[in-house]
Design a protein around this motif. Structure first.
Motif, short mmCIF file in Angstrom:
data_model
loop_
_atom_site.label_atom_id
_atom_site.label_comp_id
_atom_site.label_asym_id
_atom_site.label_seq_id
_atom_site.Cartn_x
_atom_site.Cartn_y
_atom_site.Cartn_z
N PRO A 44 0.83 -1.21 0.00
CA PRO A 44 0.00 0.00 0.00
C PRO A 44 0.87 1.26 0.00
CG PRO A 44 -0.70 -1.54 1.71
CD PRO A 44 0.61 -2.04 1.20
N THR A 45 0.47 2.25 -0.77
CA THR A 45 1.24 3.49 -0.87
C THR A 45 0.38 4.72 -0.56
OG1 THR A 45 0.82 3.60 -3.25
CG2 THR A 45 2.87 2.53 -2.54
N ASP A 46 -0.79 4.52 0.03
CA ASP A 46 -1.69 5.64 0.27
C ASP A 46 -1.42 6.38 1.58
OD1 ASP A 46 -2.45 3.41 1.66
OD2 ASP A 46 -4.60 3.75 1.45
N TYR A 47 -0.62 5.79 2.48
CA TYR A 47 -0.33 6.47 3.75
C TYR A 47 0.63 7.62 3.50
CZ TYR A 47 1.43 7.43 8.42
OH TYR A 47 1.79 8.06 9.59
N GLN A 48 0.35 8.75 4.13
CA GLN A 48 1.19 9.94 4.00
C GLN A 48 1.98 10.14 5.30
OE1 GLN A 48 1.58 11.68 1.10
NE2 GLN A 48 0.24 10.06 0.28
N PRO A 49 3.25 9.75 5.32
CA PRO A 49 4.03 9.87 6.56
C PRO A 49 4.39 11.32 6.86
CG PRO A 49 5.43 9.14 4.77
CD PRO A 49 4.03 9.17 4.22
N ALA A 50 4.74 11.55 8.11
CA ALA A 50 5.26 12.87 8.49
C ALA A 50 6.55 13.15 7.74
CB ALA A 50 5.48 12.91 10.00
N LYS A 51 6.91 14.41 7.65
CA LYS A 51 8.11 14.80 6.93
C LYS A 51 9.18 15.30 7.90
CE LYS A 51 6.14 14.29 2.83
NZ LYS A 51 6.57 13.32 1.80
N THR A 52 10.43 15.11 7.51
CA THR A 52 11.53 15.70 8.26
C THR A 52 11.56 17.21 8.02
OG1 THR A 52 13.09 15.42 6.44
CG2 THR A 52 12.87 13.57 7.99
N ALA A 53 12.41 17.90 8.76
CA ALA A 53 12.51 19.36 8.59
C ALA A 53 12.97 19.72 7.19
CB ALA A 53 13.47 19.92 9.64
N TRP A 54 13.67 18.82 6.50
CA TRP A 54 14.16 19.09 5.15
C TRP A 54 13.29 18.47 4.07
CZ3 TRP A 54 16.51 16.48 9.04
CH2 TRP A 54 16.66 15.10 8.90
N GLY A 55 12.12 17.91 4.47
CA GLY A 55 11.11 17.53 3.51
C GLY A 55 11.06 16.09 3.08
N ASP A 56 11.90 15.20 3.64
CA ASP A 56 11.86 13.79 3.29
C ASP A 56 10.86 13.05 4.18
OD1 ASP A 56 13.78 14.06 1.35
OD2 ASP A 56 15.44 13.41 2.63
N PRO A 57 10.27 11.96 3.69
CA PRO A 57 9.44 11.13 4.57
C PRO A 57 10.23 10.71 5.80
CG PRO A 57 9.14 10.47 2.29
CD PRO A 57 10.27 11.45 2.30
N ASP A 58 9.62 10.79 6.96
CA ASP A 58 10.31 10.57 8.23
C ASP A 58 10.20 9.10 8.64
OD1 ASP A 58 11.48 10.66 10.70
OD2 ASP A 58 10.36 12.41 11.40
N LEU A 59 11.29 8.36 8.44
CA LEU A 59 11.34 6.94 8.81
C LEU A 59 12.03 6.73 10.15
CD1 LEU A 59 12.47 5.37 5.39
CD2 LEU A 59 10.15 5.91 6.16
N ARG A 60 12.42 7.80 10.81
CA ARG A 60 13.23 7.67 12.02
C ARG A 60 12.50 6.91 13.12
NH1 ARG A 60 14.83 13.95 12.50
NH2 ARG A 60 12.58 14.02 12.00
N GLY A 61 13.26 6.08 13.82
CA GLY A 61 12.69 5.31 14.91
C GLY A 61 13.39 3.97 15.04
N THR A 62 12.90 3.16 15.95
CA THR A 62 13.45 1.82 16.20
C THR A 62 12.43 0.80 15.73
OG1 THR A 62 14.65 2.68 18.13
CG2 THR A 62 14.41 0.28 17.95
N TRP A 63 12.90 -0.11 14.89
CA TRP A 63 12.02 -1.07 14.20
C TRP A 63 12.55 -2.50 14.39
CZ3 TRP A 63 7.93 1.53 12.04
CH2 TRP A 63 8.11 2.91 11.80
N PRO A 64 12.55 -3.03 15.61
CA PRO A 64 13.08 -4.38 15.83
C PRO A 64 12.25 -5.42 15.11
CG PRO A 64 11.90 -3.62 17.77
CD PRO A 64 11.98 -2.44 16.84
#
Length: 357
Positions: A44-64
């Motif tokens: 699925p590609t319909d989710y709109q993630p938050a953006k970083t301050a420089w405009g990239d999709p924000d993937l930051r976090g811990t994903w064990p």
């Protein structure tokens, strides 16, 4: 591991147990299960993630990925051509998870550390395997070149092998690396993955051996092909909200599939050639979910490419722990000494038997 560290690990593991249980539900919802269990829907590609301050999709976090570590990489025969479990099979998987939880709880109550604390893995969700292509859930055939390299491969996981020098061990035996892409697939413990971002870069940090992949975004070409790295040379770009990473220049010497991932070929001796290439796609499908796809091609080793898909579930409370594999590692020396001693004893016994005749 010191008593203090053990207590910290136990406390953190106990705290994360509830998260893992919830992650089992969340991972199942990372992608809807289709009515036809023999189909794998597109990401699925319909989710709109938050953006970083420089405009990239924000993937930051811990994903064990400990919550999917007990799902086999390849599909077990009883699942036939199905990508997904039936309702009955899923209920059985949940029962198994509940039993693991009870065993874990018993260790907590008894004050004794056991395998429940050491082997932190689960099989949440309804997937029958991590491999989605080939669609039959089986890895492609090896080439003749690969079969020969596997036959002569050296690793501590090869039964009956003799040892005389460090070249008789694989890179993981020597605490160097699990290699790539093996490091991106689950193991029985140390399954932490953490993503950092900065303008022009994505960093994927791994708990096992603490490998860190620094991936430039927007770079057009790879490094000179003569420059090899254990984790390869990665360059990334965005396709909409999906991060696409292409990796080449992978250092030969580590198996692309680590045998400690459940359901992969044994012995840790699959070769990597200069033609190996990996394409990864990371797509957020919700605030706490990433669908991670990896396509591996190495025409010198495999008769065709293969693709795995993993559901990543956010757990920002997950703590990375030290992986002090090399510190005090006497096993390489001990293997060599024991192998030589065994061969010396065998030779002496044969000499005595010959003399007695």
């Amino acid at each position: 591991m010191s008593s203090k560290i053990s207590k910290i690990r136990a406390a953190m593991a106990s705290a994360s147990l509830a998260v893992v249980a919830l992650a089992g539900i969340g991972a199942a919802q990372a992608q809807p299960v289709p009515a036809d269990l023999t189909t794998m829907p597109p990401v699925p590609t319909d989710y709109q993630p938050a953006k970083t301050a420089w405009g990239d999709p924000d993937l930051r976090g811990t994903w064990p990925i400990d919550n999917i570590a007990s799902i086999f990489f390849t599909r077990m025969p009883q699942y036939g051509d199905r990508f997904w479990l039936t309702d009955e099979e899923f209920a059985q998987r949940q029962e198994q998870a509940d039993r693991s939880t009870e065993a874990y709880k018993a260790e907590e109550e008894s004050g004794k550390m056991g395998m429940g604390h050491w082997v932190e893995s689960d099989a949440s969700g309804r997937r029958t395997s991590l491999l989605i292509d080939p669609t039959d859930g089986k890895l492609p055939e090896f080439t003749d070149y690969a079969k020969n390299m596997i036959k002569i491969g050296r690793s501590s996981w090869v039964a009956g092998q003799t040892y005389d020098w460090v070249t008789d061990f694989d890179s993981w035996d020597r605490c160097v690396t699990r290699g790539f892409p093996a490091s991106m697939f689950p193991f029985r413990y140390n399954n932490g993955i953490r993503i950092h971002q900065a303008p022009g870069y994505v960093i994927i940090s791994l708990e096992m051996i603490h490998d860190a992949r620094i991936i430039p975004i927007g770079k057009k070409t790879h490094n000179d092909s003569r420059v090899k790295e254990w984790m390869g040379d990665s360059i990334g770009h965005w396709e909409g909200n999906t991060l696409v990473i292409e990796t080449t220049n992978i250092q030969p010497g580590a198996s692309p599939l680590n045998m400690a991932t459940m359901g992969v070929p044994p012995n840790n001796v699959i070769p990597t050639s200069d033609e190996a290439k990996v394409v990864e796609r990371l797509t957020m499908t919700g605030p706490d979910h990433i669908i991670y796809e990896l396509t591996y091609s190495d025409p010198k080793v495999w008769t065709k490419p293969w693709t795995a898909r993993l559901d990543w579930t956010r757990n920002d409370d997950y703590a990375f722990f030290e992986y002090a594999c090399h510190e005090g590692n006497v096993q390489v020396r001990n293997y060599i000494n024991a192998s030589r001693a065994t061969r010396g004893t065998d030779a002496a016994m044969k000499a005595d038997e010959a003399a007695a005749e």
